[in-house]
Design an enzyme around this catalytic site. Structure first.
Site, PDB file in Angstrom:
ATOM      1  N   CYS A   1       0.866  -1.200   0.000  1.00 36.70           N
ATOM      2  CA  CYS A   1       0.000   0.000   0.000  1.00 36.70           C
ATOM      3  C   CYS A   1       0.892   1.235   0.000  1.00 36.70           C
ATOM      4  O   CYS A   1       0.655   2.214  -0.703  1.00 36.70           O
ATOM      5  CB  CYS A   1      -0.879   0.031   1.243  1.00 36.70           C
ATOM      6  SG  CYS A   1      -1.880  -1.439   1.542  1.00 36.70           S
TER       7      CYS A   1
ATOM      8  N   HIS B   1       1.127   4.954  -2.000  1.00 37.53           N
ATOM      9  CA  HIS B   1       0.490   6.019  -1.214  1.00 37.53           C
ATOM     10  C   HIS B   1       1.402   6.678  -0.178  1.00 37.53           C
ATOM     11  O   HIS B   1       0.956   7.537   0.561  1.00 37.53           O
ATOM     12  CB  HIS B   1      -0.798   5.485  -0.591  1.00 37.53           C
ATOM     13  CG  HIS B   1      -1.758   4.990  -1.631  1.00 37.53           C
ATOM     14  ND1 HIS B   1      -2.346   5.829  -2.548  1.00 37.53           N
ATOM     15  CD2 HIS B   1      -2.178   3.731  -1.948  1.00 37.53           C
ATOM     16  CE1 HIS B   1      -3.114   5.118  -3.370  1.00 37.53           C
ATOM     17  NE2 HIS B   1      -3.024   3.843  -3.028  1.00 37.53           N
TER      18      HIS B   1
ATOM     19  N   ARG C   1     -12.275  -1.210  -1.935  1.00 42.05           N
ATOM     20  CA  ARG C   1     -11.107  -0.565  -2.556  1.00 42.05           C
ATOM     21  C   ARG C   1      -9.817  -1.295  -2.163  1.00 42.05           C
ATOM     22  O   ARG C   1      -8.919  -1.459  -2.981  1.00 42.05           O
ATOM     23  CB  ARG C   1     -11.040   0.904  -2.151  1.00 42.05           C
ATOM     24  CG  ARG C   1      -9.943   1.666  -2.855  1.00 42.05           C
ATOM     25  CD  ARG C   1     -10.286   1.905  -4.327  1.00 42.05           C
ATOM     26  NE  ARG C   1      -9.130   2.379  -5.074  1.00 42.05           N
ATOM     27  CZ  ARG C   1      -8.482   1.667  -5.993  1.00 42.05           C
ATOM     28  NH1 ARG C   1      -8.862   0.431  -6.276  1.00 42.05           N
ATOM     29  NH2 ARG C   1      -7.463   2.164  -6.644  1.00 42.05           N
TER      30      ARG C   1
ATOM     31  N   CYS D   1      -7.150  -2.786  -4.731  1.00 42.61           N
ATOM     32  CA  CYS D   1      -5.712  -2.471  -4.733  1.00 42.61           C
ATOM     33  C   CYS D   1      -4.891  -3.756  -4.700  1.00 42.61           C
ATOM     34  O   CYS D   1      -3.914  -3.896  -5.436  1.00 42.61           O
ATOM     35  CB  CYS D   1      -5.349  -1.616  -3.522  1.00 42.61           C
ATOM     36  SG  CYS D   1      -5.832   0.105  -3.677  1.00 42.61           S
TER      37      CYS D   1
END
Lengths: 119, 278
Positions: free
Chosen positions: B192, B196, B235, B239
């Site tokens: 992640c 991000h 979501r 991802c």
């Protein structure tokens, strides 16, 4: 023999030793030998290994999304009687799963590497 | 002698490698904020609630145009009807939540010390249903997402206040979520944090990658790729799939822990969900 010559001889000898070791490694665990070994495996053993590896990757939470569908294709191919193609597919399932297991081990030890560093 | 010098250097070096043995959520939050404030020095903390639209003026203008006629409006209306419709036993969602379920989303996820687990709004909605004899709803989209969207709409502008109690289980859940956020997964070997944190504000194809800080403020969200409103965990699964990792089940322990960490990072930001995203 002068000191420089002795050093040169020792260097050549150690280089040859390392080269031989590398060649031995290739012969025992290189990709060609590995592939031959895999082909020699009974396909049922390979299926079992592939499924066990996949289950372990899943248990660790690191299974790849492409592995399950590939396993389904491998089983369908095997059922259709194309054992050579099925063997290749099961090998790929096993390889992906073993890589995912390695990934899980690596992540467990190194996940902090992506934590932001404040200079 | 050289060997000894190397060994000494490694030992001394290891003293400076900080590997936290246990979670320190406030310190984590401070570090993430400091990181982003340094990277995007021209935006305020509140701006992070707008995700990637805080970083690009052109994208922001398009988004603001979309928000003039919000694509999630029907879902919120439907959610309100569902929320207010009594169950077969005469009770309703309001009976399961503090303050009748109105204006409370900023306090979720929360850690239940009795059952030793993280409770998200969506998880609580289904707990409410099953404890009242109703069938659980699918977690990703549909009726449950509509109810959640309605509850989010009643909490707009409220300040996120996720609490991590001084409880070993709560800290372990937070730490598990944090670990999941930072560990690389899938055939593409991405975490992640890769998109991000590391390359936040950069581009993946035509999209600007949003900062991790503030991502949870606007869910459930209407995503044009879904053509519907969906939950945060839908979501997460998306991802994971994009990096070719097999996603976990929605509202699994893993995703609830991840949401706990992820939302804690957004503490102090205003809720602005439901929102719309490309």
């Amino acid at each position: 023999m002068t000191r420089n010559k002795l050093q040169l001889v020792l260097l050549l000898a150690s280089s040859l030793t390392m080269l031989t070791a590398c060649l031995d490694t290739d012969l025992t665990s290189g990709s060609t030998a590995s592939n031959e070994h895999e082909h020699a495996l009974d396909i049922n053993t390979l299926i079992e290994q592939a499924e066990q590896a996949r289950a372990e990757a899943g248990r660790l939470g690191f299974e790849w999304s492409v592995t399950g569908p590939l396993l389904e294709v491998a089983h369908a191919t095997y059922k259709a009687g194309n054992h050579e193609q099925a063997t290749t597919l099961f090998q790929e399932v096993k390889l992906q799963s073993l890589l995912a297991i390695d990934q899980a081990r690596y992540a467990d030890e190194n996940w902090q590497m992506l934590v932001p560093v404040i200079d | 002698m050289k060997g000894l010098t190397c060994l000494s250097a490694m030992l001394v070096g290891s003293l400076f490698i900080s590997v936290p043995s246990f979670a320190d959520p406030q310190s984590d939050s401070d570090d993430v904020r400091a990181f982003f404030q340094k990277r995007f020095s021209n935006i305020t903390l509140e701006d992070y609630a707008d995700g990637a639209y805080a970083l690009n003026e052109n994208a922001r203008m398009q988004w603001e145009e979309i928000e003039e006629f919000p694509p999630y409006e029907d879902a919120v209306d439907e959610g309100m009807v569902l929320f207010e419709t009594p169950f077969a036993n005469g009770k309703s969602y309001a009976t399961c939540f503090p303050n009748g379920g109105i204006g409370i989303k900023q306090n979720y996820p929360k850690y239940d010390t009795e059952t030793q687990q993280v409770i998200t709004v969506e998880y609580a909605i289904n707990q409410c249903r099953t404890s009242n004899g109703e069938a659980a709803l699918p977690y990703g989209q549909g009726e449950l997402a509509y109810v959640s969207a309605y509850m989010a709409s009643t909490s707009r502008e409220n300040i996120i206040n996720v609490v991590i109690p001084d409880d070993e289980g709560a800290l372990a859940a937070y730490e598990a979520g944090k670990k999941m956020f930072y560990e690389r997964k899938g055939q593409l070997n991405m975490a992640c944090a890769t998109c991000h944190i590391s390359i936040a504000g950069g581009q993946l194809r035509a999209e600007i990658t949003s900062p991790a800080l503030g991502q949870t403020t606007h869910f459930p969200a209407f995503r044009f790729g879904w053509d519907d409103i969906g939950t945060l965990q839908k979501r997460y699964a998306g991802c994971n799939t994009q990096v070719r990792a097999k996603p976990f089940a929605l509202q699994s322990e893993e995703y609830r822990n991840l949401e706990y960490f992820h939302t804690y990072m957004a503490n102090g930001l205003p809720l602005n969900g439901p929102g719309s995203r490309k």
